[in-house]
Write a protein that holds these residues in place. Structure first.
Motif: not given
Length: 115
Positions: A32-45
């Motif tokens: 995995e890279d920023h594609t999942l990392g960034n969007s998942l972080r947004y959802m979790i925050m």
């Protein structure tokens, strides 16, 4: 020993400091890279139970991210992770469905004979 040929490595690993509670966990996500990392972080925050959520790309040559979640009120960090993944999946499905519907509408309009 070296991993056997064809043996599947885990996609997700949990890393916890000794004595740390379940509300403070780093999840190692392979391939995995920023594609999942960034969007998942947004959802979790968006989750009010989450105190901190962030991720790091370990190294450009490695395809994995370290994804850290800290929660409030003794909630296990795995809960907001699961919720975030589910919400992200729903959003992606909605985008995909909407896109496909518009493509189909466009194709149907192209097939109609000109008046």
């Amino acid at each position: 020993s070296m991993a056997e040929e064809g043996e599947k490595k885990p996609v997700l690993e949990m890393v916890q400091a000794d004595g740390a509670d379940d509300g403070c966990v780093t999840f190692v996500m392979h391939n995995e890279d920023h594609t999942l990392g960034n969007s998942l972080r947004y959802m979790i925050m968006k989750n009010p139970d989450v105190e901190f959520c962030g991720y790091t790309i370990t190294h450009p040559s490695e395809s994995k991210i370290n994804f850290r979640i800290q929660t409030r009120g003794g909630i296990p960090a795995v809960e907001p992770l699961q919720n975030g993944l589910n919400e992200l999946h729903e959003v992606c499905q909605h985008v995909l469905n909407t896109f496909q519907a518009r493509v189909n509408e466009f194709k149907e309009a192209q097939e109609k004979p000109m008046e």
